[in-house]
Design a protein around this motif. Structure first.
Motif, PDB file in Angstrom:
ATOM      1  N   SER A  21       0.855  -1.195   0.000  1.00  0.00           N
ATOM      2  CA  SER A  21       0.000   0.000   0.000  1.00  0.00           C
ATOM      3  C   SER A  21       0.886   1.239   0.000  1.00  0.00           C
ATOM      4  N   ILE A  22       0.598   2.147  -0.929  1.00  0.00           N
ATOM      5  CA  ILE A  22       1.395   3.355  -1.138  1.00  0.00           C
ATOM      6  C   ILE A  22       0.509   4.571  -0.904  1.00  0.00           C
ATOM      7  N   ASN A  23       0.969   5.467  -0.035  1.00  0.00           N
ATOM      8  CA  ASN A  23       0.223   6.689   0.279  1.00  0.00           C
ATOM      9  C   ASN A  23       0.723   7.842  -0.587  1.00  0.00           C
ATOM     10  N   LEU A  24      -0.031   8.133  -1.643  1.00  0.00           N
ATOM     11  CA  LEU A  24       0.324   9.254  -2.517  1.00  0.00           C
ATOM     12  C   LEU A  24      -0.013  10.601  -1.889  1.00  0.00           C
ATOM     13  N   GLY A  32       3.230  11.004  -8.046  1.00  0.00           N
ATOM     14  CA  GLY A  32       2.783  10.436  -9.305  1.00  0.00           C
ATOM     15  C   GLY A  32       1.316  10.070  -9.249  1.00  0.00           C
ATOM     16  N   THR A  33       0.938   9.067 -10.004  1.00  0.00           N
ATOM     17  CA  THR A  33      -0.452   8.633 -10.099  1.00  0.00           C
ATOM     18  C   THR A  33      -0.564   7.177  -9.661  1.00  0.00           C
ATOM     19  N   PRO A  34      -1.783   6.711  -9.389  1.00  0.00           N
ATOM     20  CA  PRO A  34      -1.946   5.298  -9.021  1.00  0.00           C
ATOM     21  C   PRO A  34      -1.417   4.329 -10.075  1.00  0.00           C
ATOM     22  N   THR A  35      -1.427   4.738 -11.332  1.00  0.00           N
ATOM     23  CA  THR A  35      -0.914   3.858 -12.386  1.00  0.00           C
ATOM     24  C   THR A  35       0.586   4.031 -12.622  1.00  0.00           C
ATOM     25  N   ALA A  36       1.158   5.126 -12.122  1.00  0.00           N
ATOM     26  CA  ALA A  36       2.597   5.369 -12.301  1.00  0.00           C
ATOM     27  C   ALA A  36       3.167   6.064 -11.073  1.00  0.00           C
ATOM     28  N   VAL A  42       7.907   3.475  -3.023  1.00  0.00           N
ATOM     29  CA  VAL A  42       7.786   2.617  -4.207  1.00  0.00           C
ATOM     30  C   VAL A  42       9.087   1.853  -4.424  1.00  0.00           C
ATOM     31  N   ASP A  43      10.213   2.545  -4.270  1.00  0.00           N
ATOM     32  CA  ASP A  43      11.508   1.896  -4.454  1.00  0.00           C
ATOM     33  C   ASP A  43      11.731   0.802  -3.409  1.00  0.00           C
ATOM     34  N   ILE A  44      11.351   1.071  -2.162  1.00  0.00           N
ATOM     35  CA  ILE A  44      11.522   0.057  -1.117  1.00  0.00           C
ATOM     36  C   ILE A  44      10.638  -1.152  -1.399  1.00  0.00           C
ATOM     37  N   ALA A  45       9.378  -0.905  -1.762  1.00  0.00           N
ATOM     38  CA  ALA A  45       8.461  -2.012  -2.048  1.00  0.00           C
ATOM     39  C   ALA A  45       9.023  -2.903  -3.148  1.00  0.00           C
ATOM     40  N   ARG A  46       9.536  -2.297  -4.187  1.00  0.00           N
ATOM     41  CA  ARG A  46      10.082  -3.075  -5.303  1.00  0.00           C
ATOM     42  C   ARG A  46      11.342  -3.830  -4.882  1.00  0.00           C
ATOM     43  N   GLU A  47      12.125  -3.245  -3.988  1.00  0.00           N
ATOM     44  CA  GLU A  47      13.316  -3.930  -3.503  1.00  0.00           C
ATOM     45  C   GLU A  47      12.937  -5.138  -2.645  1.00  0.00           C
ATOM     46  N   VAL A  48      11.915  -5.000  -1.813  1.00  0.00           N
ATOM     47  CA  VAL A  48      11.443  -6.145  -1.029  1.00  0.00           C
ATOM     48  C   VAL A  48      10.993  -7.254  -1.974  1.00  0.00           C
ATOM     49  N   GLY A  49      10.236  -6.895  -2.995  1.00  0.00           N
ATOM     50  CA  GLY A  49       9.801  -7.881  -3.974  1.00  0.00           C
ATOM     51  C   GLY A  49      10.970  -8.556  -4.665  1.00  0.00           C
ATOM     52  N   GLU A  57       2.725  -5.616  -6.500  1.00  0.00           N
ATOM     53  CA  GLU A  57       1.535  -4.853  -6.870  1.00  0.00           C
ATOM     54  C   GLU A  57       1.441  -3.642  -5.956  1.00  0.00           C
ATOM     55  N   LEU A  58       1.451  -2.451  -6.532  1.00  0.00           N
ATOM     56  CA  LEU A  58       1.377  -1.216  -5.757  1.00  0.00           C
ATOM     57  C   LEU A  58      -0.085  -0.780  -5.676  1.00  0.00           C
ATOM     58  N   VAL A  59      -0.608  -0.776  -4.451  1.00  0.00           N
ATOM     59  CA  VAL A  59      -1.999  -0.404  -4.210  1.00  0.00           C
ATOM     60  C   VAL A  59      -1.982   1.008  -3.641  1.00  0.00           C
ATOM     61  N   CYS A  60      -2.418   1.979  -4.421  1.00  0.00           N
ATOM     62  CA  CYS A  60      -2.209   3.387  -4.078  1.00  0.00           C
ATOM     63  C   CYS A  60      -3.445   4.026  -3.468  1.00  0.00           C
ATOM     64  N   PHE A  61      -3.188   4.920  -2.498  1.00  0.00           N
ATOM     65  CA  PHE A  61      -4.232   5.654  -1.792  1.00  0.00           C
ATOM     66  C   PHE A  61      -3.817   7.110  -1.658  1.00  0.00           C
ATOM     67  N   ASP A  62      -4.774   7.943  -1.246  1.00  0.00           N
ATOM     68  CA  ASP A  62      -4.473   9.366  -1.098  1.00  0.00           C
ATOM     69  C   ASP A  62      -4.372   9.792   0.362  1.00  0.00           C
ATOM     70  N   ALA A  63      -4.369   8.822   1.277  1.00  0.00           N
ATOM     71  CA  ALA A  63      -4.295   9.152   2.696  1.00  0.00           C
ATOM     72  C   ALA A  63      -3.728   7.973   3.473  1.00  0.00           C
ATOM     73  N   ALA A  64      -3.018   8.271   4.555  1.00  0.00           N
ATOM     74  CA  ALA A  64      -2.411   7.223   5.370  1.00  0.00           C
ATOM     75  C   ALA A  64      -3.464   6.308   5.976  1.00  0.00           C
ATOM     76  N   ARG A  65      -4.608   6.862   6.379  1.00  0.00           N
ATOM     77  CA  ARG A  65      -5.633   6.027   7.017  1.00  0.00           C
ATOM     78  C   ARG A  65      -6.144   4.959   6.054  1.00  0.00           C
ATOM     79  N   LYS A  66      -6.192   5.280   4.752  1.00  0.00           N
ATOM     80  CA  LYS A  66      -6.650   4.310   3.755  1.00  0.00           C
ATOM     81  C   LYS A  66      -5.585   3.234   3.529  1.00  0.00           C
ATOM     82  N   SER A  67      -4.339   3.641   3.558  1.00  0.00           N
ATOM     83  CA  SER A  67      -3.241   2.687   3.444  1.00  0.00           C
ATOM     84  C   SER A  67      -3.250   1.730   4.629  1.00  0.00           C
TER      85      SER A  67
END
Length: 240
Positions: A21-24, A32-36, A42-49, A57-67
């Motif tokens: 989950s990524i908090n934009l 960026g955008t949910p699609t990019a 994002v870099d850390i998530a990809r490194e873990v993967g 899979e990056l699941v993007c939100f606009d707030a920490a509470r949603k993440s």
């Protein structure tokens, strides 16, 4: 670092893909955008993967509470949130990888000049609902009150509040564009941004994430990611 075992991979990415989950809504950490999306999280998530040898899979939100809710309800395996007591019942955190500051903005004419001045009766502070600074101020203020909105500055403007709270970098940019406002010098909190997963994960899984974060801080990965995102590498947290 120890090569991840099949059991660790099954525990952290049981669906065969690591859902992060990524908090934009926090431009220091992601943009960026949910699609990019891009940024340090994002870099850390990809490194873990990459370490687990599984797709991300990056699941993007606009707030920490949603993440946070995405992790809590099983829609994500990994999150990037500030360490706060209200979240620790659900989230097993690493040490912080980045430390940022919570600061106040006020009308230029305001008689509030220090951080301590803000916590007085009758002072209303606009915050982003469910943010780290909302949680922090809600449990630490003794006299002032918190007013929540989708964005703290929007609540501040719409309701003619005395104070807006936020993360230093975006709030400073907002103040620079609105000369009728000013920042109060100093910070009211340090926001310790960490990697997290659910507390139901195995201890070995949590330890893998904690060790990886320490490695990424020590070898310059976090600093490099911040610079690529046009953020200061001085934000890198000290060793945990």
């Amino acid at each position: 670092m120890t090569i991840p075992t099949a059991a660790l991979i099954e525990d952290l990415a049981p669906q065969g893909v690591l859902r992060a989950s990524i908090n934009l809504g926090n431009p220091v950490l992601a943009h960026g955008t949910p699609t990019a999306p891009a940024g340090v999280t994002v870099d850390i998530a990809r490194e873990v993967g990459a370490r687990l040898d599984v797709p991300v899979e990056l699941v993007c939100f606009d707030a920490a509470r949603k993440s946070y809710e995405a992790l809590k309800t099983g829609r994500a395996d990994l999150c990037f949130l500030a360490i706060e007591p209200a979240r620790e019942a659900e989230v097993a955190f690493t040490a912080p990888y980045v430390v940022i500051e919570g600061v106040y903005a006020v009308p230029r004419r305001s008689d509030l000049t220090t951080v301590a001045d803000v916590d007085r009766a009758g002072v209303r502070i606009g915050v982003k609902r469910g943010s780290a600074y909302d949680l922090f101020l809600s449990r630490t203020l003794e006299h002032a009150s918190v007013v929540r909105g989708e964005e703290g500055v929007d609540a501040f403007r719409a309701q003619d509040l005395e104070v807006a709270a936020g993360i230093r970098q975006p709030l400073a940019q907002y103040v620079a564009a609105h000369p009728e406002l000013r920042l109060i010098e100093g910070r009211f909190m340090q926001i310790r941004q960490a990697v997290g997963t659910t507390v139901t994960r195995r201890s070995e899984t949590v330890q893998f994430l904690r060790a990886l974060v320490e490695e990424l801080k020590a070898d310059g990965f976090i600093a490099d990611a911040l610079r690529r995102a046009h953020q200061s590498d001085a934000l890198v947290a000290p060793p945990g």
